[in-house]
Enzyme design. Structure first.
Site, PDB file in Angstrom:
ATOM      1  N   HIS A  14      74.112   2.550  25.673  1.00 49.88           N
ATOM      2  CA  HIS A  14      73.594   3.608  26.554  1.00 49.88           C
ATOM      3  C   HIS A  14      74.653   4.252  27.426  1.00 49.88           C
ATOM      4  O   HIS A  14      74.316   5.045  28.296  1.00 49.88           O
ATOM      5  CB  HIS A  14      72.518   3.035  27.490  1.00 49.88           C
ATOM      6  CG  HIS A  14      71.189   2.847  26.838  1.00 49.88           C
ATOM      7  ND1 HIS A  14      70.252   3.850  26.736  1.00 49.88           N
ATOM      8  CD2 HIS A  14      70.632   1.762  26.238  1.00 49.88           C
ATOM      9  CE1 HIS A  14      69.182   3.389  26.119  1.00 49.88           C
ATOM     10  NE2 HIS A  14      69.389   2.135  25.803  1.00 49.88           N
ATOM     11  N   LYS A  52      76.732  12.338  37.832  1.00 51.26           N
ATOM     12  CA  LYS A  52      75.562  13.216  37.660  1.00 51.26           C
ATOM     13  C   LYS A  52      75.663  14.450  38.569  1.00 51.26           C
ATOM     14  O   LYS A  52      74.891  15.380  38.449  1.00 51.26           O
ATOM     15  CB  LYS A  52      74.269  12.435  37.938  1.00 51.26           C
ATOM     16  CG  LYS A  52      74.008  11.340  36.888  1.00 51.26           C
ATOM     17  CD  LYS A  52      72.752  10.538  37.205  1.00 51.26           C
ATOM     18  CE  LYS A  52      72.531   9.362  36.280  1.00 51.26           C
ATOM     19  NZ  LYS A  52      71.908   9.708  34.995  1.00 51.26           N
ATOM     20  N   LYS A  80      61.842  16.076  29.566  1.00 52.54           N
ATOM     21  CA  LYS A  80      60.542  16.194  30.254  1.00 52.54           C
ATOM     22  C   LYS A  80      60.414  17.574  30.886  1.00 52.54           C
ATOM     23  O   LYS A  80      59.353  18.202  30.832  1.00 52.54           O
ATOM     24  CB  LYS A  80      60.414  15.108  31.329  1.00 52.54           C
ATOM     25  CG  LYS A  80      60.344  13.708  30.752  1.00 52.54           C
ATOM     26  CD  LYS A  80      60.633  12.629  31.792  1.00 52.54           C
ATOM     27  CE  LYS A  80      60.971  11.327  31.079  1.00 52.54           C
ATOM     28  NZ  LYS A  80      61.691  10.379  31.926  1.00 52.54           N
ATOM     29  N   THR A 115      66.991  11.841  29.736  1.00 51.89           N
ATOM     30  CA  THR A 115      65.661  12.068  29.156  1.00 51.89           C
ATOM     31  C   THR A 115      64.831  12.941  30.083  1.00 51.89           C
ATOM     32  O   THR A 115      63.858  13.554  29.639  1.00 51.89           O
ATOM     33  CB  THR A 115      64.914  10.741  28.901  1.00 51.89           C
ATOM     34  OG1 THR A 115      65.052   9.913  30.040  1.00 51.89           O
ATOM     35  CG2 THR A 115      65.460  10.030  27.676  1.00 51.89           C
ATOM     36  N   LYS A 148      67.194  12.270  39.619  1.00 43.44           N
ATOM     37  CA  LYS A 148      67.772  11.215  38.764  1.00 43.44           C
ATOM     38  C   LYS A 148      68.521  10.286  39.711  1.00 43.44           C
ATOM     39  O   LYS A 148      68.664  10.587  40.893  1.00 43.44           O
ATOM     40  CB  LYS A 148      68.708  11.796  37.707  1.00 43.44           C
ATOM     41  CG  LYS A 148      69.710  12.831  38.214  1.00 43.44           C
ATOM     42  CD  LYS A 148      70.502  13.478  37.090  1.00 43.44           C
ATOM     43  CE  LYS A 148      69.781  14.594  36.387  1.00 43.44           C
ATOM     44  NZ  LYS A 148      69.346  14.374  35.045  1.00 43.44           N
ATOM     45  N   ARG A 149      68.997   9.145  39.185  1.00 46.09           N
ATOM     46  CA  ARG A 149      69.796   8.261  40.036  1.00 46.09           C
ATOM     47  C   ARG A 149      70.933   9.053  40.676  1.00 46.09           C
ATOM     48  O   ARG A 149      71.490   9.947  40.051  1.00 46.09           O
ATOM     49  CB  ARG A 149      70.395   7.128  39.207  1.00 46.09           C
ATOM     50  CG  ARG A 149      69.497   5.915  39.057  1.00 46.09           C
ATOM     51  CD  ARG A 149      70.195   4.839  38.261  1.00 46.09           C
ATOM     52  NE  ARG A 149      70.745   5.401  37.038  1.00 46.09           N
ATOM     53  CZ  ARG A 149      71.958   5.112  36.561  1.00 46.09           C
ATOM     54  NH1 ARG A 149      72.740   4.281  37.197  1.00 46.09           N
ATOM     55  NH2 ARG A 149      72.379   5.652  35.432  1.00 46.09           N
TER      56      ARG A 149
END
Length: 836
Positions: free
Chosen positions: A374, A573, A682, A678, A567-568
């Protein structure tokens, strides 16, 4: 409400009707549970009590299907998949269960008869705190798809008492408090008192006269199974998520010591057992923290494999089945490296308990276990200290040493050209300062299949991270692009949009065959369809605005562009890029005349996510977003054109509110660093447009929905290493807008907190915590240009709606049903086993 609920409930007879379809009988069954399964004082039937009684009523039906599924699997004896994951982000189960069972309307009517509204009862449920981010939510989507596709499969995980943490936002920024999801109890789980396995830690290895070895001594805790039913959509199949809890026995309680007043030492093993499943990812800065994490991982692997082997033996009758047949009945999937210890543990069980020789045990193990990678982030590729492993798992270290030795021999004999690569390829790193076991290497050497989770990610794995192994085993590596369940992420969380899709496609078949969404393309320009689409999106935006007001006290305008990044919180990110862009936007709005402001696109920027408790820079980013919001939202000149909201305690239920209401979502990681993502899927599925880099699954989403419907910016993955090199050589020229935004923070415009350490990470040309490793500065100008394109596009609502529709229409590929069907066929070799 309570009085009304109580009074209405009095009129409904309390009668057990576990399988009824009729609202009046369902109401009686709910009332029966309230009275005969009492968890609360009598005379109370408030929303909380009503939720537990309703959940137990739904569980009646699930248990019947569950038992039928279990019996059917036992009878047919198909090959089964066992999915091992440290995390499952299940979210609320009530809406999902009644949706999958197709009994929402009946339950809504039944609750009305009892004086309650389904929407209010659903809100009583706490999210199960069994996961952290994408990895855990993926595992939960996968279980939903396995059940819906009628596949013979099980999930295995740990029953964390407190899970990750609940996030509170205070003046100082993020605070972590223990999650209370099990404070009362979970109505969905069933404890299996007959499913208990011993799990050993520490101790030593005894060598028997015949040369066989046995692990003895140390401390032994018990793994007790709790099962959670996972129903498929409109199918009888209901599979299990089996969660292990660690316990000590009564024998382990020293009554003599207790009576002597030595209370702590009398119950030592009990308290050590309780620590194992207390918290997800306990801090591992200390030696004890590392031991506890390793204990958790081994506990999951050992209990699950003992369970799997026992089931295999029970099915094979009195020894009629050979161990070599295990891989034709069992597929074990490791969700990332956390369950790597399943490899040496399966070897140990086969050799030490079942008497197999090394070669036979190795053949069975390597044909049974597959591994999903991952991440390419070096800090996330697990490496465990050899001394810690020898201490906790002495027998497993012997086995890992042997696997390593045989791997070296294999390369030396078959690929002498790779000898110089062995130091980085082997499993044991014997660096005298810090000898470690490389878990990813152990997985790649031992598994029959290794997969990445998006095409770009799998390509990077093959070309970079695992390139040398690819030359040894070219067929071992595959791609399985992640997916999401369309049930939870569209059908149930956005009923308005779902109903419009069903109406125009003239079928509800898209819920299990998401490719049918491509049929919406032909309506993309249809004025009636666009009007209905816009009204569904607006209903979701209004619902979201009410939610934001309730949880943050900030009032936001549903007519502004809803721009969301959830998100985290992690530097790769790049929430920092988002907030720097927002700061620049705020500064420009401040400098405009009132007339000029009227020509801008009003925007509400929402950011949410948890920062890991010890990740200082991530916590600084959370603090910055909150400080910026505090200033912007209270600035009367600007706050009708810009609002900035930090959404606290992001989890699955919050996502189910945010995603349907979003119009633009940010997936802006440094290219090559996000394995898949992911949430991007969505958002697209819900008709939200993406601003993003060519990273992870963004690449495939853009291909599917059309590049003209995606706001692209930033460096590409293959350019990143050179850009970092150029920066080290002093060749980076910052964009003036980037400098302006940083300077504005340093001016104290957002309060007196010292943001220098955070901004310093963007400065300099190299060095730890400096040199802008994640290329925020490099990508800033193209990010701002993309945001300007967003503002323009949003002004033309007809065009925007068309892009939104095409976004949903192109999302068919990203169903977890497709992903799981590929795993079943190409990795696990399992087939449908539908309950008749």
């Amino acid at each position: 409400m309570a009085a009304n609920g109580g009074a209405a409930a009095d009129k409904v007879p309390a009668v057990a009707n576990p399988l009824s379809e009729k609202p009046s009988e369902i109401a009686s069954n709910i009332n029966y549970h309230a009275q005969f399964n009492p968890h609360f004082s009598p005379l109370k039937f408030e929303p909380e009590q009503a939720f537990f009684a309703t959940a137990e009523s739904v569980r009646d039906r699930l248990i019947k299907q569950w038992n039928e599924t279990f019996v059917h699997f036992h009878k047919v004896d198909p090959k089964q998949t066992y999915y091992l994951s440290m995390e499952y982000l299940q979210g609320r189960a009530l809406t999902n269960a009644i949706g999958n069972l197709n009994i929402q309307d009946a339950y809504a009517d039944a609750l009305n008869k009892l004086g309650h509204k389904l929407e209010e009862i659903v809100e009583q449920e706490k999210d199960a705190a069994l996961g952290n981010g994408g990895l855990g939510r993926l595992a939960s989507c996968f279980l939903d798809s396995m059940a819906t596709l009628n596949l013979p499969a099980w999930g295995y995980g740990l029953r964390y008492k407190y899970g990750l943490f609940k996030q509170r936002i205070a003046k100082q920024g993020q605070e972590e408090i223990a999650e209370d999801w099990l404070e009362k109890f979970s109505p969905w789980e069933v404890v299996r008192h007959d499913v208990v396995f011993p799990v050993r830690f520490f101790g030593q290895v005894e060598v028997n006269p015949d040369g066989s070895r046995k692990w003895v001594g140390g401390e032994v805790v018990q793994a007790l199974a709790y099962d959670v039913p996972i129903p498929g959509y409109k199918t009888k199949n209901t599979i299990s998520l089996r969660l292990w809890e660690a316990k000590a026995c009564a024998n382990d309680f020293n009554l003599f010591q207790f009576n002597d007043g030595q209370y702590e030492s009398a119950a030592q093993l009990h308290s050590r057992a309780q620590q194992i499943c207390a918290v997800l990812y306990p801090g591992d800065a200390t030696e004890d923290g590392k031991l506890l994490r390793l204990k958790q991982q081994f506990f999951l692997c050992s209990a699950s494999l003992q369970d799997i082997i026992l089931r295999f033996k029970e099915r094979s009758g009195k020894g009629s089945r050979e161990w070599s047949e295990l891989p034709s009945k069992v597929a074990v999937q490791l969700n990332d490296t956390h369950p790597t210890l399943a490899i040496p543990e399966l070897m140990r069980l086969l050799m030490d308990n079942e008497g197999l020789g090394w070669d036979e045990a190795w053949d069975v193990t390597t044909r049974t276990i597959a591994y999903t990678n991952h991440t390419v982030l070096p800090e996330a590729l697990e490496k465990w200290s050899q001394p810690v492993m020898w201490k906790l798992l002495p027998r497993h270290m012997e086995i890992i040493e042997e696997i390593d030795k045989r791997f070296l021999a294999l390369i030396n004999s078959t690929r002498p050209d790779l000898e110089h690569k062995l130091p980085s390829m082997r499993i044991l790193d014997h660096n005298p300062q810090k000898p470690v076991v490389r878990m990813a290497n152990l997985c790649v050497v031992s598994a029959h299949t290794v997969n990445g989770v998006a095409q770009l990610h799998s390509d990077i794995l093959k070309a970079e991270l695992f390139a040398d192994y690819v030359s040894v085993w070219p067929t071992k590596f595959q791609n399985k692009t992640n997916g999401i369940t369309p049930r939870r992420w569209l059908r149930f969380c956005s009923p308005e949009l779902s109903n419009i899709i069903t109406k125009w496609l003239k079928t509800e078949g898209w819920v299990t065959n998401l490719d049918l969404l491509s049929g919406l393309r032909k309506f993309a320009d249809n004025a009636d369809f666009q009007k209905e689409w816009a009204s569904a999106k607006m209903a979701n935006k209004k619902r979201l605005a009410q939610f934001i007001l309730r949880v943050t006290g900030v009032s936001i305008d549903p007519n502004s562009l809803f721009d969301i990044q959830v998100k985290r919180i992690h530097e790769y990110k790049r929430q920092l890029l988002n907030i720097l862009g927002t700061i620049y936007r705020y500064k420009k709005l401040k400098e405009m005349s009132p007339e000029q402001r009227k020509n801008t696109t009003p925007r509400t920027v929402m950011i949410g996510g948890k920062a890991f408790a010890t990740y200082t820079n991530a916590k600084r980013i959370v603090k910055l977003v909150n400080d910026v919001g505090e200033v912007v939202n209270n600035d009367p000149e600007v706050n009708s054109y810009l609002k900035v909201v930090f959404v606290p305690n992001y989890n699955v239920s919050v996502a189910e509110m945010l995603i349907p209401g979003s119009e633009l979502s940010q997936h802006i990681s440094t290219a090559g660093m996000e394995a898949s993502g992911t949430s991007n899927m969505k958002f697209s599925l819900n008709g939200c447009l993406i601003i993003g880099t060519l990273d992870g699954a963004n690449v495939e989403i853009r291909e599917e929905i059309g590049e003209e419907n995606f706001f692209l910016f930033g460096a590409k993955a293959d350019e990143v290493p050179k850009l970092r090199k150029d920066r080290e050589n002093g060749l980076f020229k910052p964009d003036p807008r980037f400098e302006e935004a940083k300077k504005y923070i340093r001016s104290g415009a957002f309060g007196s907190y010292d943001y220098n350490p955070l901004l310093d990470s963007l400065e300099g040309n190299s060095g730890y915590g400096r040199g802008d490793y994640f290329l925020v500065g490099h990508d800033f100008p193209s990010y701002m240009d993309a945001q300007a394109r967003v503002d323009e596009a949003y002004k033309d609502q007809k065009k925007w709606l068309k892009m939104s529709i095409l976004s949903t229409a192109g999302s068919g590929k990203f169903s977890s049903d497709r992903t799981i069907a590929q795993y079943a066929k190409e990795i696990w070799n399992i087939n449908e086993c539908r309950v008749p």
